[in-house]
Design a protein around this motif. Structure first.
Motif, PDB file in Angstrom:
ATOM      1  N   VAL A  37      -2.795  -8.168  22.035  1.00 47.51           N
ATOM      2  CA  VAL A  37      -2.545  -6.733  22.199  1.00 47.51           C
ATOM      3  C   VAL A  37      -2.953  -5.994  20.928  1.00 47.51           C
ATOM      4  O   VAL A  37      -2.789  -6.512  19.818  1.00 47.51           O
ATOM      5  CB  VAL A  37      -1.060  -6.441  22.507  1.00 47.51           C
ATOM      6  N   PRO A  38      -3.486  -4.759  21.074  1.00 44.73           N
ATOM      7  CA  PRO A  38      -3.737  -3.930  19.897  1.00 44.73           C
ATOM      8  C   PRO A  38      -2.436  -3.246  19.465  1.00 44.73           C
ATOM      9  O   PRO A  38      -1.685  -2.762  20.317  1.00 44.73           O
ATOM     10  CB  PRO A  38      -4.755  -2.883  20.397  1.00 44.73           C
ATOM     11  N   VAL A  39      -2.187  -3.235  18.159  1.00 46.55           N
ATOM     12  CA  VAL A  39      -0.928  -2.659  17.663  1.00 46.55           C
ATOM     13  C   VAL A  39      -1.184  -1.754  16.462  1.00 46.55           C
ATOM     14  O   VAL A  39      -2.209  -1.854  15.779  1.00 46.55           O
ATOM     15  CB  VAL A  39       0.083  -3.761  17.252  1.00 46.55           C
ATOM     16  N   LEU A  40      -0.211  -0.880  16.217  1.00 45.63           N
ATOM     17  CA  LEU A  40      -0.210  -0.028  15.030  1.00 45.63           C
ATOM     18  C   LEU A  40       1.116  -0.188  14.307  1.00 45.63           C
ATOM     19  O   LEU A  40       2.148  -0.490  14.933  1.00 45.63           O
ATOM     20  CB  LEU A  40      -0.388   1.443  15.431  1.00 45.63           C
ATOM     21  N   PRO A  41       1.127   0.041  12.995  1.00 50.09           N
ATOM     22  CA  PRO A  41       2.399  -0.039  12.271  1.00 50.09           C
ATOM     23  C   PRO A  41       3.324   1.124  12.650  1.00 50.09           C
ATOM     24  O   PRO A  41       2.873   2.132  13.184  1.00 50.09           O
ATOM     25  CB  PRO A  41       1.976   0.080  10.795  1.00 50.09           C
ATOM     26  N   VAL A  42       4.589   0.943  12.375  1.00 55.66           N
ATOM     27  CA  VAL A  42       5.578   2.022  12.546  1.00 55.66           C
ATOM     28  C   VAL A  42       5.713   2.712  11.195  1.00 55.66           C
ATOM     29  O   VAL A  42       5.996   2.051  10.193  1.00 55.66           O
ATOM     30  CB  VAL A  42       6.925   1.449  13.018  1.00 55.66           C
ATOM     31  N   VAL A  43       5.466   4.022  11.168  1.00 55.40           N
ATOM     32  CA  VAL A  43       5.459   4.710   9.870  1.00 55.40           C
ATOM     33  C   VAL A  43       6.768   5.441   9.579  1.00 55.40           C
ATOM     34  O   VAL A  43       7.060   5.765   8.421  1.00 55.40           O
ATOM     35  CB  VAL A  43       4.280   5.713   9.768  1.00 55.40           C
ATOM     36  N   ASP A  44       7.555   5.731  10.596  1.00 56.00           N
ATOM     37  CA  ASP A  44       8.837   6.423  10.384  1.00 56.00           C
ATOM     38  C   ASP A  44       9.951   5.401  10.185  1.00 56.00           C
ATOM     39  O   ASP A  44       9.873   4.282  10.716  1.00 56.00           O
ATOM     40  CB  ASP A  44       9.194   7.277  11.601  1.00 56.00           C
ATOM     41  N   PRO A  88      14.104  -2.997  10.356  1.00 51.22           N
ATOM     42  CA  PRO A  88      13.103  -3.207   9.299  1.00 51.22           C
ATOM     43  C   PRO A  88      11.709  -2.896   9.835  1.00 51.22           C
ATOM     44  O   PRO A  88      11.138  -3.694  10.559  1.00 51.22           O
ATOM     45  CB  PRO A  88      13.263  -4.684   8.954  1.00 51.22           C
ATOM     46  N   ARG A  89      11.183  -1.708   9.506  1.00 48.63           N
ATOM     47  CA  ARG A  89       9.942  -1.284  10.165  1.00 48.63           C
ATOM     48  C   ARG A  89       8.738  -2.153   9.791  1.00 48.63           C
ATOM     49  O   ARG A  89       7.744  -2.165  10.507  1.00 48.63           O
ATOM     50  CB  ARG A  89       9.649   0.187   9.867  1.00 48.63           C
ATOM     51  N   GLU A  90       8.832  -2.900   8.678  1.00 49.81           N
ATOM     52  CA  GLU A  90       7.716  -3.780   8.296  1.00 49.81           C
ATOM     53  C   GLU A  90       7.412  -4.798   9.399  1.00 49.81           C
ATOM     54  O   GLU A  90       6.295  -5.282   9.527  1.00 49.81           O
ATOM     55  CB  GLU A  90       8.027  -4.555   7.003  1.00 49.81           C
TER      56      GLU A  90
END
Ligand code: C5P
Length: 220
Positions: free
Chosen positions: A125-132, A148-150
């Motif tokens: 799957v394509p993913v993006l980081p969580v920035v908030d 833990p958004r990391e």
């Protein structure tokens, strides 16, 4: 590798507040579903099956190339993908499931998904980081904890699968089960899901603001 594209497009799009199914809403004069199909085809995925609302077959046929297969979708996204998978050509050994509601996905993203499948991944799957900062809340909306958004990612489409892996996972899924996406379906069958980089331009059109942003993006 011969990949077939499956585009679930049978949603009503209530949150968009349009006068027609969301996939038929125009973006720069082209239906959202057409953008998604064109992206798959521009990426070398020629066979495409689209799941549509049962009473809109003619309207979808009017905006799609004649060689795109149309099937009647179901009451949930899971049911719609299940119906399209059953109509996928026998020769395909990989499946890309791509939301009709992501019109501006760059072909680079599709290439990364295909590349992972070609490299042997059973699911990707394509993913993006969580920035908030991301929190959990209780029933009253009071914050109960911070996540833990990391370790968190936002999941996009197209999601890619070795065909037997996806078919087997859907066979095991109880009829009527509704999962968020196809990665969740294969994970429920114990299959590891790898990730590649997604793209902000691949955002899903859900509410009117998303469509306004997409119109701005294509006008640039
Ligand atoms: O509602 P949402 O935008 O999350 O839906 C994601 C995709 O799933 C959309 O392309 C929508 O048309 C599709 N869908 C479907 N069948 C349903 C519900 C949603 O094909 N019953």
């Amino acid at each position: 590798m011969h990949a077939v594209g499956i585009v679930p497009a049978a949603g009503s799009g209530l949150r968009l507040g349009a006068d027609r199914p969301k996939a038929l809403v125009p973006l720069a004069g082209r239906a959202l579903v057409r953008w998604s199909v064109d992206t798959l085809r521009a990426s070398g995925v020629g066979d495409v099956v689209v799941a549509v609302p049962g009473d809109e077959l003619a309207a979808f046929a009017a905006v799609l190339p004649a060689d795109v297969r149309l099937v009647v979708g179901g009451a949930t996204r899971t049911a719609s993908v299940r119906a399209a998978l059953a109509a996928a050509p026998e020769a395909a050994d990989a499946v890309l499931v791509h939301d009709a509601a992501r019109p501006l996905t760059p072909t680079d993203v599709v290439a990364r998904v295909l590349g992972a499948l070609a490299g042997g991944a059973p699911a990707v799957v394509p993913v993006l980081p969580v920035v908030d900062a991301t929190v959990s809340v209780d029933g009253d909306g009071v914050v109960t904890g911070a996540l833990p958004r990391e370790t968190l990612r936002r999941v996009q489409t197209p999601q890619g699968f070795a065909r037997p892996v996806l078919a087997d996972a859907y066979d095991r899924l109880p009829p009527g089960a509704e999962l968020a996406d196809d990665a969740a379906v294969v994970r429920a069958a114990g299959v590891p899901v790898s990730t590649v980089a997604g793209d902000e331009r691949s955002a899903k059109v859900t509410v009117p603001h998303d469509l306004a942003l997409a119109e701005l993006a294509v006008a640039r």
